[in-house]
Design a protein around this motif. Structure first.
Motif, PDB file in Angstrom:
ATOM      1  N   VAL A  61      41.898  31.924  65.318  1.00 38.91           N
ATOM      2  CA  VAL A  61      40.554  32.302  64.897  1.00 38.91           C
ATOM      3  C   VAL A  61      39.936  31.180  64.056  1.00 38.91           C
ATOM      4  O   VAL A  61      40.557  30.663  63.125  1.00 38.91           O
ATOM      5  CB  VAL A  61      40.577  33.612  64.086  1.00 38.91           C
ATOM      6  CG1 VAL A  61      39.176  33.972  63.595  1.00 38.91           C
ATOM      7  CG2 VAL A  61      41.147  34.740  64.933  1.00 38.91           C
ATOM      8  N   LYS A  62      38.690  30.818  64.375  1.00 34.65           N
ATOM      9  CA  LYS A  62      37.972  29.773  63.642  1.00 34.65           C
ATOM     10  C   LYS A  62      36.891  30.409  62.759  1.00 34.65           C
ATOM     11  O   LYS A  62      36.124  31.254  63.219  1.00 34.65           O
ATOM     12  CB  LYS A  62      37.334  28.776  64.601  1.00 34.65           C
ATOM     13  CG  LYS A  62      38.311  27.782  65.221  1.00 34.65           C
ATOM     14  CD  LYS A  62      37.565  26.762  66.085  1.00 34.65           C
ATOM     15  CE  LYS A  62      38.473  25.597  66.460  1.00 34.65           C
ATOM     16  NZ  LYS A  62      39.655  26.035  67.240  1.00 34.65           N
ATOM     17  N   PHE A  63      36.834  29.959  61.512  1.00 32.94           N
ATOM     18  CA  PHE A  63      35.897  30.470  60.519  1.00 32.94           C
ATOM     19  C   PHE A  63      34.951  29.350  60.088  1.00 32.94           C
ATOM     20  O   PHE A  63      35.379  28.207  59.892  1.00 32.94           O
ATOM     21  CB  PHE A  63      36.644  30.974  59.284  1.00 32.94           C
ATOM     22  CG  PHE A  63      37.617  32.083  59.537  1.00 32.94           C
ATOM     23  CD1 PHE A  63      37.256  33.405  59.326  1.00 32.94           C
ATOM     24  CD2 PHE A  63      38.914  31.807  59.974  1.00 32.94           C
ATOM     25  CE1 PHE A  63      38.170  34.441  59.536  1.00 32.94           C
ATOM     26  CE2 PHE A  63      39.827  32.831  60.191  1.00 32.94           C
ATOM     27  CZ  PHE A  63      39.454  34.150  59.981  1.00 32.94           C
ATOM     28  N   LEU A  64      33.681  29.727  59.874  1.00 29.55           N
ATOM     29  CA  LEU A  64      32.686  28.773  59.377  1.00 29.55           C
ATOM     30  C   LEU A  64      31.884  29.394  58.247  1.00 29.55           C
ATOM     31  O   LEU A  64      31.375  30.511  58.382  1.00 29.55           O
ATOM     32  CB  LEU A  64      31.719  28.359  60.495  1.00 29.55           C
ATOM     33  CG  LEU A  64      30.501  27.519  60.047  1.00 29.55           C
ATOM     34  CD1 LEU A  64      30.932  26.126  59.589  1.00 29.55           C
ATOM     35  CD2 LEU A  64      29.463  27.424  61.162  1.00 29.55           C
ATOM     36  N   ASP A  65      31.779  28.664  57.131  1.00 30.84           N
ATOM     37  CA  ASP A  65      30.786  28.983  56.107  1.00 30.84           C
ATOM     38  C   ASP A  65      29.731  27.881  56.178  1.00 30.84           C
ATOM     39  O   ASP A  65      29.948  26.776  55.697  1.00 30.84           O
ATOM     40  CB  ASP A  65      31.418  29.014  54.724  1.00 30.84           C
ATOM     41  CG  ASP A  65      30.399  29.316  53.619  1.00 30.84           C
ATOM     42  OD1 ASP A  65      29.190  29.361  53.917  1.00 30.84           O
ATOM     43  OD2 ASP A  65      30.819  29.491  52.461  1.00 30.84           O
ATOM     44  N   PRO A  66      28.577  28.161  56.793  1.00 26.82           N
ATOM     45  CA  PRO A  66      27.578  27.103  57.012  1.00 26.82           C
ATOM     46  C   PRO A  66      26.699  26.817  55.801  1.00 26.82           C
ATOM     47  O   PRO A  66      25.782  26.007  55.895  1.00 26.82           O
ATOM     48  CB  PRO A  66      26.752  27.660  58.171  1.00 26.82           C
ATOM     49  CG  PRO A  66      26.840  29.134  58.021  1.00 26.82           C
ATOM     50  CD  PRO A  66      28.190  29.426  57.425  1.00 26.82           C
ATOM     51  N   LEU A 194      27.646  17.682  63.900  1.00 32.17           N
ATOM     52  CA  LEU A 194      28.331  17.760  62.609  1.00 32.17           C
ATOM     53  C   LEU A 194      29.842  17.658  62.741  1.00 32.17           C
ATOM     54  O   LEU A 194      30.499  16.979  61.950  1.00 32.17           O
ATOM     55  CB  LEU A 194      27.979  19.080  61.909  1.00 32.17           C
ATOM     56  CG  LEU A 194      26.801  19.061  60.923  1.00 32.17           C
ATOM     57  CD1 LEU A 194      25.555  18.483  61.535  1.00 32.17           C
ATOM     58  CD2 LEU A 194      26.547  20.464  60.384  1.00 32.17           C
ATOM     59  N   PHE A 195      30.405  18.326  63.746  1.00 35.82           N
ATOM     60  CA  PHE A 195      31.858  18.423  63.829  1.00 35.82           C
ATOM     61  C   PHE A 195      32.461  17.613  64.977  1.00 35.82           C
ATOM     62  O   PHE A 195      33.665  17.691  65.222  1.00 35.82           O
ATOM     63  CB  PHE A 195      32.270  19.894  63.935  1.00 35.82           C
ATOM     64  CG  PHE A 195      31.998  20.670  62.678  1.00 35.82           C
ATOM     65  CD1 PHE A 195      32.744  20.456  61.536  1.00 35.82           C
ATOM     66  CD2 PHE A 195      30.963  21.597  62.631  1.00 35.82           C
ATOM     67  CE1 PHE A 195      32.487  21.160  60.361  1.00 35.82           C
ATOM     68  CE2 PHE A 195      30.696  22.309  61.467  1.00 35.82           C
ATOM     69  CZ  PHE A 195      31.457  22.089  60.320  1.00 35.82           C
ATOM     70  N   GLY A 196      31.632  16.820  65.667  1.00 39.20           N
ATOM     71  CA  GLY A 196      32.161  15.872  66.629  1.00 39.20           C
ATOM     72  C   GLY A 196      32.640  16.468  67.926  1.00 39.20           C
ATOM     73  O   GLY A 196      33.433  15.844  68.647  1.00 39.20           O
ATOM     74  N   GLY A 197      32.193  17.633  68.267  1.00 41.05           N
ATOM     75  CA  GLY A 197      32.586  18.247  69.523  1.00 41.05           C
ATOM     76  C   GLY A 197      32.041  19.652  69.604  1.00 41.05           C
ATOM     77  O   GLY A 197      31.501  20.185  68.630  1.00 41.05           O
ATOM     78  N   GLU A 198      32.172  20.261  70.760  1.00 35.83           N
ATOM     79  CA  GLU A 198      31.669  21.622  70.928  1.00 35.83           C
ATOM     80  C   GLU A 198      32.529  22.591  70.136  1.00 35.83           C
ATOM     81  O   GLU A 198      33.755  22.619  70.257  1.00 35.83           O
ATOM     82  CB  GLU A 198      31.679  21.998  72.407  1.00 35.83           C
ATOM     83  CG  GLU A 198      31.054  23.356  72.684  1.00 35.83           C
ATOM     84  CD  GLU A 198      30.948  23.652  74.167  1.00 35.83           C
ATOM     85  OE1 GLU A 198      30.794  24.832  74.513  1.00 35.83           O
ATOM     86  OE2 GLU A 198      31.022  22.702  74.972  1.00 35.83           O
ATOM     87  N   MET A 199      31.869  23.375  69.293  1.00 40.08           N
ATOM     88  CA  MET A 199      32.583  24.303  68.419  1.00 40.08           C
ATOM     89  C   MET A 199      32.123  25.732  68.701  1.00 40.08           C
ATOM     90  O   MET A 199      30.932  26.007  68.741  1.00 40.08           O
ATOM     91  CB  MET A 199      32.326  23.976  66.951  1.00 40.08           C
ATOM     92  CG  MET A 199      32.756  22.580  66.525  1.00 40.08           C
ATOM     93  SD  MET A 199      34.552  22.370  66.495  1.00 40.08           S
ATOM     94  CE  MET A 199      34.988  23.403  65.105  1.00 40.08           C
ATOM     95  N   GLN A 200      33.083  26.617  68.901  1.00 38.07           N
ATOM     96  CA  GLN A 200      32.782  28.040  69.014  1.00 38.07           C
ATOM     97  C   GLN A 200      33.525  28.761  67.900  1.00 38.07           C
ATOM     98  O   GLN A 200      34.748  28.833  67.900  1.00 38.07           O
ATOM     99  CB  GLN A 200      33.206  28.604  70.373  1.00 38.07           C
ATOM    100  CG  GLN A 200      32.942  30.097  70.540  1.00 38.07           C
ATOM    101  CD  GLN A 200      31.466  30.445  70.386  1.00 38.07           C
ATOM    102  OE1 GLN A 200      30.600  29.847  71.033  1.00 38.07           O
ATOM    103  NE2 GLN A 200      31.169  31.416  69.533  1.00 38.07           N
ATOM    104  N   PHE A 201      32.759  29.278  66.953  1.00 40.69           N
ATOM    105  CA  PHE A 201      33.361  29.943  65.812  1.00 40.69           C
ATOM    106  C   PHE A 201      33.474  31.439  66.080  1.00 40.69           C
ATOM    107  O   PHE A 201      32.534  32.066  66.573  1.00 40.69           O
ATOM    108  CB  PHE A 201      32.539  29.688  64.552  1.00 40.69           C
ATOM    109  CG  PHE A 201      32.561  28.248  64.121  1.00 40.69           C
ATOM    110  CD1 PHE A 201      33.671  27.737  63.460  1.00 40.69           C
ATOM    111  CD2 PHE A 201      31.502  27.403  64.406  1.00 40.69           C
ATOM    112  CE1 PHE A 201      33.717  26.401  63.070  1.00 40.69           C
ATOM    113  CE2 PHE A 201      31.537  26.076  64.023  1.00 40.69           C
ATOM    114  CZ  PHE A 201      32.649  25.572  63.355  1.00 40.69           C
ATOM    115  N   ASP A 202      34.616  31.977  65.733  1.00 38.54           N
ATOM    116  CA  ASP A 202      34.823  33.412  65.871  1.00 38.54           C
ATOM    117  C   ASP A 202      34.138  34.181  64.754  1.00 38.54           C
ATOM    118  O   ASP A 202      33.633  35.284  64.976  1.00 38.54           O
ATOM    119  CB  ASP A 202      36.322  33.726  65.860  1.00 38.54           C
ATOM    120  CG  ASP A 202      37.062  33.020  66.970  1.00 38.54           C
ATOM    121  OD1 ASP A 202      36.950  33.463  68.127  1.00 38.54           O
ATOM    122  OD2 ASP A 202      37.738  32.011  66.680  1.00 38.54           O
ATOM    123  N   VAL A 203      34.148  33.607  63.547  1.00 42.46           N
ATOM    124  CA  VAL A 203      33.580  34.260  62.366  1.00 42.46           C
ATOM    125  C   VAL A 203      32.694  33.273  61.625  1.00 42.46           C
ATOM    126  O   VAL A 203      33.113  32.144  61.338  1.00 42.46           O
ATOM    127  CB  VAL A 203      34.683  34.764  61.413  1.00 42.46           C
ATOM    128  CG1 VAL A 203      34.061  35.349  60.142  1.00 42.46           C
ATOM    129  CG2 VAL A 203      35.575  35.782  62.099  1.00 42.46           C
TER     130      VAL A 203
END
Length: 535
Positions: A61-66, A194-203
């Protein structure tokens, strides 16, 4: 890494993140306890959707606080993942490296807060420094991105966030407050940048900045938290959990479109609301309170609403369809009362109440202290005093001057933590009178009797309760009367009559009277003092 040494600061006494003063009311640090409750809500939803599985035991699971400020969300997530993955990944250093490089991501909102967040998460302001708990980052930022971003100025305002150029077009030594997450036409492309690639965040989880100076009069500021929420939802995470001011529920500058979107979104799964000033964020004055919500991409149904008052739920959480009204009725106990009122099918008082500047005169306008020198004097109710003005100087609604009027102060409330009056006492304004925009005209009539009967109605707890459902700030404009029925004015109205008219139960009456204080025995305010009740 020594297994006995926690890589987080959570176990310190006191927790360092409870000791940091907020930079402003615009960028509020989230208390660790509130962040924990938001994560508990998330974990419960995950378990309900995944046959009881433990979110914190999932290493994918990937988490992001933007909108990272203190880093509290990322720290608390990391702490829980560290415990949840301990059985599967027994080596602490390997586990920490995996969590902090593969699962936990953030976007700093300022240079200062990005350093603070890295210190909270990595125990070092440099993710690759000798004191960092992560041993596999090659850059100083780690997974907490921050770079200075500039506003896109056009005619004195930023095209992305609406900030005023005069206030925020600043030199290199000062923060621009041009937040990268909302200064983009395509949020998915921005995340790749921002993160250098395609990112899909779960949360996606966090507490966005609340407002920015928009270049208006004085200290005018426009909300921006809705821009962060909208961009986050456009990233289509599985879950989104945010804490924001609650003013969007019933009002707020420029929030109509956002409110309509949120109320109609059946993926909004849960809301926990703190209406009481200072309760959600102790010591921070956010009028209207704060709330947090859980959005679930795969959910489609009613939203569970829970109100917290003095640290405890006011009653059971209730599932509701939020689009039943054009605003969010915050208290579950109020909904059946409102339904009984609406069942009558009566028009509402907002159709009769005047707009701002009923006579076209601004708050700062004052006439003469003595009518003796005027040819055709009109008594003018203004801010804190009565003056006199020439009839020809009244630019709007001149026909109302010679009618009986009921005036209500446009601003009602104080800085107290609890508002209990919601409306000032009505002013009966006789023929030959007008007012500045310190007041609105609730009604104008040929007879004094009708004016007094309307005033009696506006004094009741029942009517002021209906007003309270739409009144999120001190502003008591025409819109707050949109739930108040337009009653026949052939009689004086009392709470007893109104409770009977709408068939309220003893419990409903008790709830109203627990929320709304009675006005004192003076029937009406016939002075021109524009004052707010001390509550």
């Amino acid at each position: 890494m020594n297994e006995q040494v926690s890589f987080t600061l959570r176990g310190r006494n006191p927790d360092v993140l409870t000791c940091i003063a907020n930079l402003s009311n615009d960028e509020v640090f989230t208390p660790p306890e509130l962040a924990g409750r938001m994560l508990d809500m998330l974990a419960d939803a995950w378990a309900a959707d995944h046959d009881g599985a433990n979110l914190w035991a999932n290493k994918t699971v990937k988490f992001l606080d933007p909108f990272t400020k203190s880093g509290v969300f990322l720290r608390e997530i990391t702490n829980r993942l560290n415990q949840g993955l301990a059985h599967e990944m027994t080596d602490l250093q390997e586990r920490v490296n995996h969590i902090l490089t593969q699962q936990v991501f953030g976007i700093g909102i300022t240079r200062l807060t990005s350093l603070l967040a890295r210190r909270s998460l990595y125990c070092s302001k440099r993710a690759n420094g000798p004191h960092s708990v992560v041993k596999s980052f090659e850059n100083e930022a780690g997974n907490i991105w921050f770079e200075r971003t500039e506003h896109a100025w056009d005619d004195g305002k930023c095209t992305f966030c609406g900030a005023g150029q005069a206030a925020l077009d600043r030199g290199e030594g000062l923060e621009t407050h041009a937040y990268a997450f909302i200064h983009t036409d395509n949020i998915k492309t921005r995340m790749t940048e921002l993160f250098g690639g395609e990112m899909q965040f779960d949360v996606i989880i966090g507490n966005p900045p609340y407002q920015l100076s928009d270049g208006g009069h004085g200290a005018s500021a426009a909300p921006i938290y809705q821009l962060f929420v909208e961009n986050a939802l456009d990233l289509e995470p599985h879950y989104a959990v945010f804490v924001t001011p609650s003013r969007w529920m019933a009002g707020g500058k420029g929030l109509d479109t956002y409110r309509a979107r949120m109320l109609s979104d059946k993926r909004l799964r849960s809301i926990v609301d703190y209406p009481k000033l200072y309760e959600g964020f102790p010591g921070v004055k956010i009028r209207g309170g704060i709330s947090y919500f859980l959005w679930d991409r795969q959910y489609n149904g009613p939203c569970t609403v829970q109100t917290i008052w003095d640290g405890r739920p006011t009653g059971p959480a209730v599932e509701r369809h939020l689009d039943s009204y054009d605003i969010l009725v915050r208290r579950n106990e109020a909904v059946p009362i409102l339904e009984k009122v609406r069942a009558k099918g009566e028009s509402t008082l907002s159709n009769k109440v005047s707009s701002q500047k009923p006579f076209g005169l601004r708050t700062f306008f004052h006439g003469k202290s003595d009518p003796g020198s005027l040819k055709d004097p009109v008594k003018l109710f203004g801010s804190q005093k009565v003056t006199w003005v020439e009839r020809s100087e009244v630019p709007a609604n001149a026909a109302w001057i010679d009618e009986w009027k009921v005036l209500m102060t446009r601003v009602q409330g104080t800085s107290a933590a609890i508002e209990t009056k919601f409306l000032s006492k009505p002013i009966i304004a006789e023929p030959g009178t007008a007012c500045t925009e310190s007041y609105i005209v609730a009604g104008h009539f040929d007879s004094e009797v009708e004016a007094r009967n309307l005033a009696s109605c506006l004094r009741t707890r029942f009517v002021r309760f209906l007003v309270s459902l739409r009144k999120s700030t001190q502003d008591a404009a025409r819109g707050v009367y949109s739930f108040v029925p337009e009653l026949p004015l052939d009689q004086e109205w009392t709470d007893v009559k109104l409770y009977k008219r709408y068939g309220l139960s003893k419990e409903e009456i008790a709830f109203i009277e627990s929320q709304v204080a009675a006005h004192d025995a003076t029937l009406f305010d016939e002075s021109a003092v524009d004052e707010s009740d001390d509550e």
